[in-house]
Design a protein around this motif. Sequence first.
Motif: not given
Length: 154
Positions: A132, A134-136, A144
Amino acid sequence: DGEAVVDCEFSHWDSWGSCSATCGSGQHQRERRIARADSGGGRGCGGILTEVGRCDVAPCSTCKSMDCQWGEWEDWSACDKCGGQRKHYRHIGVQPSCGGRSCEAGGAEEISNCTRQCHGKMFCVWHDWSSWGECSASCGQGRRVRERHLWASD
């Protein structure tokens, strides 16, 4: 009883001294002296005692011998046909100069066999999922992403 009239006389010139330069152009000098002074109303010396001249030594070598050097190989090309060949290239990275050695002839391109089957049965296979991403967003809602690819297999 009068004193004899004696004119001034110079000595012969000494040999030229060593050159101030180790290569190219420089200066050197030579000297002469008063061999006999004037007396009794004789004519005095007139002229130079030290002479400076140009000297030329072997040319300076501003050139450093540099051999030819090949650059890095590029990536291999795709296979050109079924059961065919692939190629890769490299270019000269450093040109020879000042008497340096030339690059070895024939070293710019290489070929290799490649096994590419065109008429056999092929199957599609999913490759594993990637990790996965990184979170946006740093807070609230975000996204993700992960991906996987479809590969051809025999």
